[in-house]
Design a protein around this motif. Structure first.
Motif, PDB file in Angstrom:
ATOM      1  N   CYS A  43      24.732  75.125 -31.737  1.00  0.00           N
ATOM      2  CA  CYS A  43      25.562  74.507 -30.702  1.00  0.00           C
ATOM      3  C   CYS A  43      25.650  75.460 -29.523  1.00  0.00           C
ATOM      4  N   PRO A  44      24.735  75.319 -28.564  1.00  0.00           N
ATOM      5  CA  PRO A  44      24.636  76.293 -27.476  1.00  0.00           C
ATOM      6  C   PRO A  44      25.879  76.364 -26.589  1.00  0.00           C
ATOM      7  N   SER A  45      26.806  75.426 -26.731  1.00  0.00           N
ATOM      8  CA  SER A  45      28.014  75.517 -25.909  1.00  0.00           C
ATOM      9  C   SER A  45      28.940  76.628 -26.415  1.00  0.00           C
ATOM     10  N   TRP A  46      28.682  77.128 -27.612  1.00  0.00           N
ATOM     11  CA  TRP A  46      29.451  78.258 -28.140  1.00  0.00           C
ATOM     12  C   TRP A  46      28.714  79.560 -27.850  1.00  0.00           C
ATOM     13  N   SER A  47      29.478  80.608 -27.540  1.00  0.00           N
ATOM     14  CA  SER A  47      28.832  81.914 -27.404  1.00  0.00           C
ATOM     15  C   SER A  47      29.769  83.020 -27.890  1.00  0.00           C
ATOM     16  N   TRP A  48      29.174  84.169 -28.190  1.00  0.00           N
ATOM     17  CA  TRP A  48      29.944  85.336 -28.604  1.00  0.00           C
ATOM     18  C   TRP A  48      30.539  86.040 -27.392  1.00  0.00           C
ATOM     19  N   GLU A  49      31.667  86.660 -27.594  1.00  0.00           N
ATOM     20  CA  GLU A  49      32.308  87.430 -26.522  1.00  0.00           C
ATOM     21  C   GLU A  49      32.658  88.823 -27.033  1.00  0.00           C
ATOM     22  N   LYS A  50      32.761  89.738 -26.076  1.00  0.00           N
ATOM     23  CA  LYS A  50      33.120  91.114 -26.426  1.00  0.00           C
ATOM     24  C   LYS A  50      34.634  91.325 -26.489  1.00  0.00           C
ATOM     25  N   GLY A  51      35.342  90.675 -25.614  1.00  0.00           N
ATOM     26  CA  GLY A  51      36.771  90.933 -25.530  1.00  0.00           C
ATOM     27  C   GLY A  51      37.066  92.240 -24.808  1.00  0.00           C
ATOM     28  N   ASP A  52      38.336  92.530 -24.628  1.00  0.00           N
ATOM     29  CA  ASP A  52      38.730  93.760 -23.947  1.00  0.00           C
ATOM     30  C   ASP A  52      38.514  94.958 -24.869  1.00  0.00           C
ATOM     31  N   LYS A  53      38.031  96.031 -24.245  1.00  0.00           N
ATOM     32  CA  LYS A  53      37.703  97.231 -25.036  1.00  0.00           C
ATOM     33  C   LYS A  53      38.908  97.747 -25.813  1.00  0.00           C
ATOM     34  N   SER A  54      40.074  97.630 -25.196  1.00  0.00           N
ATOM     35  CA  SER A  54      41.277  98.176 -25.833  1.00  0.00           C
ATOM     36  C   SER A  54      41.624  97.430 -27.123  1.00  0.00           C
ATOM     37  N   LYS A  55      41.052  96.261 -27.277  1.00  0.00           N
ATOM     38  CA  LYS A  55      41.389  95.459 -28.458  1.00  0.00           C
ATOM     39  C   LYS A  55      40.202  95.291 -29.398  1.00  0.00           C
ATOM     40  N   LEU A  56      39.263  96.196 -29.271  1.00  0.00           N
ATOM     41  CA  LEU A  56      38.057  96.123 -30.090  1.00  0.00           C
ATOM     42  C   LEU A  56      38.395  96.234 -31.577  1.00  0.00           C
ATOM     43  N   ARG A  57      37.814  95.336 -32.383  1.00  0.00           N
ATOM     44  CA  ARG A  57      37.979  95.418 -33.837  1.00  0.00           C
ATOM     45  C   ARG A  57      36.742  96.096 -34.410  1.00  0.00           C
ATOM     46  N   SER A  58      36.965  97.204 -35.086  1.00  0.00           N
ATOM     47  CA  SER A  58      35.823  98.015 -35.521  1.00  0.00           C
ATOM     48  C   SER A  58      35.013  97.326 -36.619  1.00  0.00           C
TER      49      SER A  58
END
Lengths: 310, 340
Positions: A43-58
């Motif tokens: 479903c190409p309408s979905w994509s991955w995102e990075k989000g804000d660096k301060s909230k990165l989940r390791s």
């Protein structure tokens, strides 16, 4: 729904799955990423995102922190749905976890006229109104004079201030208002519609995906929490949906569907598949999950079409 | 029927405004200079009939912006005003004209061949009342008007003009360069330069497959094309789902073909992929023919300047800025009240 399950079941081939997925309906972060990858691929309408660096989940890859699909139409309010037996999926036994409506699937363009008929009396002024003598009302062909530079405010939507902008008529431009339109009959089926940004994050505590919503009205203004609740089925509004800070973004609140019962529901879906002799695969979790979520937000038309490879 | 271009509209993801506020407060401060902004648009959406939308998201101010897979790059700029007065009094007519003529310079000089995403140009003028989370903003999508006498045919469905095999080859060639299906494409996965391209359509009986090439390949292929019967066609990824119109990107592409490529009669394919992955196709694509009354060389010396259009209308189709009030979802005080 029956045909959807059948379609899924047909596609499924028995390969190894995580035992916790089938036994508890939960996902590991690795399984979440694999399931997200398959969703993005199909479903190409979905994509991955990075989000804000301060909230990165390791425990998630840096560039695959959460999933998003933007600008998703939502043409009618939940209360505008007509509940009837035909629309409802056969719930299994005593569970009522899937109350899904056919029109959510919105498989084809041919659905549009029907929906527009139903939504007709909910719409106000589908056609762009002509305001006689307004300097702003200057689409193709008009020689409108510039607006007075001393106009007082633009804060009110009703007050039109062109701020001195003049644009000569241009016959090559197709002005059709700003609403969604039916591809089949673009001239008379201009729909104004709400839109949503829909995110899926990984909830570490519940070990399931979690859905976040940000809605906009026809004028692109954010929906208030009360307005968002109009698009959530009455069984869930105010109970399982809350307004909270987005786990990967600073400073913006989203409506969230609380994941406390997601695992149990997913377990039932997997059991249901198993009864028909098919094994649920954890990388296909997201399709099953989004189908289930559509019972909570039945009118938000995000894509989770399960496409078969040619 | 008359051929028309369906304009873009803006779609701003709410977190962008939060990023914009931070950028203004921490970096730009009192500067009202133009700042580069990245955005993306999707191919035609037949399922929902979405209007073509330039999507500005929370990463749009990021210099290392990456176009989401399956999306196509648009390059623009934002100017953030310090006061509502400076926003109001800013000469926007001149601004659109200047933006358009800057684009025209990139197009007519051929620079745009190297970075076609500039053809999908947009601008954003805005003033933010940062304390109250309220932003007044106005987008434009500068479109260059062709000189009088330019003619375009009505769009024809591609399957009615091309054989099924050729249409299939077009989708496959595009999917290969775009990297649909997961593997990296020949032009990279970013979608940055995929919005506009060249199609080499082989003559019927030569048996060679159709090819999709980057616009910048024009110079070398055009010099040797006389020796073959191949037909060269321009292509662009079309965000417009309508059968009788094509999307805004075609507008500046047509001007590029006339000026930088030196063409007066040519065909353009509005490529409308569906499915997006290996199982897709492009049966709703359309093709149209363009003819200019005279070659660009004969008017360039006389200082030809195209007219520029492209202000976004508000939700009532009027020439006016829009206002977005984010306080329901951003103001901590409001949030405390509604949190459960």
């Amino acid at each position: 729904m029956q045909s959807f399950l059948h379609g899924v079941a047909e596609y499924l081939t028995p390969v190894k799955t995580s035992s916790s997925f089938r036994e508890k309906g939960v996902l590991t972060p690795e399984e979440f990423v694999a399931a997200g990858d398959l969703l993005v691929l199909r479903c190409p309408s979905w994509s991955w995102e990075k989000g804000d660096k301060s909230k990165l989940r390791s425990y998630l890859p840096e560039d695959k922190q959460y999933l998003i699909t933007r600008n998703v139409p939502c043409r009618q309010r939940v209360r505008g749905l007509e509940y009837n037996d035909e629309d409802e999926m056969e719930a299994d036994g005593d569970s009522d976890w899937l109350k899904t409506h056919k029109n959510h699937e919105s498989e084809a363009i041919s659905d549009l006229p029907e929906i527009s008929d139903r939504i007709g009396n909910l719409n106000v002024d589908d056609e762009a109104p002509k305001v006689e003598g307004s300097p702003c009302d200057a689409p193709a062909g008009s020689d409108a004079p510039p607006a007075g530079a001393n106009s007082s405010t633009t804060d009110t939507a009703d007050v039109c201030d062109s701020m001195g902008v003049v644009e000569e008529g241009d016959t090559m431009t197709l002005w059709q208002g700003k609403g969604y339109m039916s591809v089949q009959a673009p001239d008379d089926n201009i729909l104004k519609t709400r839109t949503y940004d829909v995110c899926i994050t990984y909830d570490k505590y519940y070990q399931t995906p979690r859905v976040w919503l940000f809605g906009y009205d026809e004028d692109r203004n954010p929906l208030t929490p009360d307005q968002i609740f109009e698009d959530i089925s009455q069984d869930h509004a105010h109970k399982t949906v809350t307004i909270e800070s987005h786990p990967h973004l600073d400073g913006v609140a989203y409506a969230s569907i609380h994941p406390c019962r997601h695992a149990g529901t997913m377990k039932k879906i997997v059991d249901h598949l198993a009864e028909s002799g098919k094994e649920g695969r954890s990388d296909q979790y997201m399709f099953l999950f989004l189908k289930f979520i559509s019972s909570v937000i039945p009118t938000i038309e995000y894509d989770f079409t399960f496409q078969m490879d040619a | 029927t008359k051929m028309q271009f369906q304009p873009f509209q803006s779609y701003v993801e709410a977190p962008f405004w939060q990023k914009l506020s931070t950028h203004k407060l921490e970096n730009l401060r009192l500067s009202e200079n133009n700042v580069t902004l990245h955005a993306h648009y999707a191919p035609a959406d037949f399922k929902h009939g979405k209007p073509p939308s330039i999507c500005v998201d929370r990463m749009s101010l990021d210099q290392e912006y990456v176009v989401p897979p399956g999306q196509f790059a648009a390059t623009g700029m934002v100017r953030i005003f310090n006061t509502m007065e400076s926003f109001r009094e800013f000469d926007k007519n001149q601004f659109l004209k200047d933006s358009g003529l800057e684009l025209w310079r990139l197009i007519s000089s051929g620079e745009a061949l190297q970075n076609p995403s500039v053809l999908s140009k947009f601008t954003l003028l805005t003033f933010g009342d940062l304390k109250n989370f309220k932003f007044t903003y106005w987008f434009s999508f500068p479109g260059l008007c062709a000189p009088d006498g330019m003619q375009m045919s009505a769009p024809r469905p591609l399957p009615s003009s091309w054989s099924e095999a050729l249409t299939g080859q077009l989708f496959k060639s595009f999917a290969d360069v775009a990297g649909y299906g997961g593997s990296p494409g020949a032009w990279g996965n970013s979608g940055a330069n995929l919005g506009y391209f060249l199609i080499r359509k082989p003559s019927e009986d030569c048996g060679k497959p159709l090819e999709v090439l980057p616009l910048k390949a024009w110079r070398e292929v055009s010099s040797c094309s006389e020796s073959t019967a191949d037909e060269w066609i321009l292509g662009f990824v079309d965000p417009c789902p309508l059968p009788q119109a094509v999307g805004w990107p075609a507008r500046n592409l047509v001007m590029l073909a006339w000026s930088a490529l030196g063409l007066t009669k040519f065909s353009v394919v509005a490529f409308r992929p569906q499915g997006g992955v290996s199982s897709g196709g492009c049966p709703k694509s359309v093709v149209f023919d363009v003819s200019f009354p005279e070659p660009y060389e004969s008017v360039s010396s006389a200082g030809f300047e195209p007219k520029v259009v492209g202000w976004e209308r508000d939700s009532k189709n009027r020439l006016a800025p829009r206002v977005i009030d984010l306080s329901p979802m951003m103001d901590p005080n409001v949030l405390t009240e509604t949190a459960v």
